[in-house]
Design a protein around this motif. Structure first.
Motif, PDB file in Angstrom:
ATOM      1  N   SER A  21       0.842  -1.191   0.000  1.00  0.00           N
ATOM      2  CA  SER A  21       0.000   0.000   0.000  1.00  0.00           C
ATOM      3  C   SER A  21       0.876   1.240   0.000  1.00  0.00           C
ATOM      4  O   SER A  21       1.975   1.237   0.555  1.00  0.00           O
ATOM      5  N   SER A  55      -7.159   5.679 -14.339  1.00  0.00           N
ATOM      6  CA  SER A  55      -7.061   4.257 -14.003  1.00  0.00           C
ATOM      7  C   SER A  55      -6.535   3.387 -15.132  1.00  0.00           C
ATOM      8  O   SER A  55      -6.773   2.168 -15.129  1.00  0.00           O
ATOM      9  N   SER A  70      -3.774  -0.887  -8.342  1.00  0.00           N
ATOM     10  CA  SER A  70      -5.088  -0.264  -8.250  1.00  0.00           C
ATOM     11  C   SER A  70      -4.988   0.959  -7.352  1.00  0.00           C
ATOM     12  O   SER A  70      -3.990   1.149  -6.657  1.00  0.00           O
ATOM     13  N   ARG A  71      -6.015   1.778  -7.386  1.00  0.00           N
ATOM     14  CA  ARG A  71      -6.009   2.968  -6.532  1.00  0.00           C
ATOM     15  C   ARG A  71      -7.383   3.181  -5.931  1.00  0.00           C
ATOM     16  O   ARG A  71      -8.406   2.872  -6.557  1.00  0.00           O
ATOM     17  N   ASP A  72      -7.380   3.696  -4.717  1.00  0.00           N
ATOM     18  CA  ASP A  72      -8.602   4.071  -4.022  1.00  0.00           C
ATOM     19  C   ASP A  72      -8.516   5.575  -3.816  1.00  0.00           C
ATOM     20  O   ASP A  72      -7.834   6.038  -2.901  1.00  0.00           O
ATOM     21  N   ASN A  73      -9.198   6.307  -4.665  1.00  0.00           N
ATOM     22  CA  ASN A  73      -9.084   7.772  -4.611  1.00  0.00           C
ATOM     23  C   ASN A  73      -9.654   8.334  -3.316  1.00  0.00           C
ATOM     24  O   ASN A  73      -9.181   9.362  -2.824  1.00  0.00           O
ATOM     25  N   LYS A  75      -9.324   7.091  -0.444  1.00  0.00           N
ATOM     26  CA  LYS A  75      -8.318   6.916   0.597  1.00  0.00           C
ATOM     27  C   LYS A  75      -6.959   7.460   0.186  1.00  0.00           C
ATOM     28  O   LYS A  75      -5.995   7.339   0.939  1.00  0.00           O
ATOM     29  N   TYR A  79      -2.401   0.612  -4.457  1.00  0.00           N
ATOM     30  CA  TYR A  79      -2.047  -0.730  -4.011  1.00  0.00           C
ATOM     31  C   TYR A  79      -1.290  -1.475  -5.113  1.00  0.00           C
ATOM     32  O   TYR A  79      -1.486  -1.223  -6.305  1.00  0.00           O
TER      33      TYR A  79
END
Length: 114
Positions: A21, A55, A70-73, A75, A79
């Motif tokens: 992460s 993305s 991948s990404r969690d915008n 947060k 990852y």
């Protein structure tokens, strides 16, 4: 300024999986692309994977099909899911964020035992 903090590095057996992460803070709005690089002892830092603000993803040939970025915008986190790990994947993994400038994290150690 952007601060990047990586986590998730560990010792894993060959064939195993690990998820890294990278949490970003600071001037997040300036970032468009985030990615991962790695550096093994005695070798140059090399590209592993990157993900754009839209993305789109890109991978090094050596990890294609085994790693997933991948990404969690929400947060502000990107990852790197690593599967089927090989001893040659052992390295310090660095998170990179590109915007007006290029920002780097401090790195997280991935050790793969054969």
């Amino acid at each position: 300024q952007v601060q990047l903090v990586e986590s998730g590095g560990d010792l894993v057996q060959a064939g195993g999986s690990l998820r890294l992460s990278c949490a970003a803070s600071g001037s997040i709005s300036s970032i468009n692309t985030m990615g991962w690089y790695r550096q093994a002892p005695g070798k140059q830092r090399e590209f592993v994977a990157r993900i754009t603000s839209r993305s789109s993803t890109y991978y090094a040939a050596s990890v294609e099909g085994r790693f997933n970025i991948s990404r969690d915008n929400a947060k502000n986190t990107v990852y790197l899911q690593m599967s089927s790990l090989k001893p040659e994947d052992q390295a310090i993994y660095y998170c990179d964020a590109k915007g007006a400038y290029d920002y780097w994290g401090q790195g997280t150690q991935v050790t793969v035992s054969s």
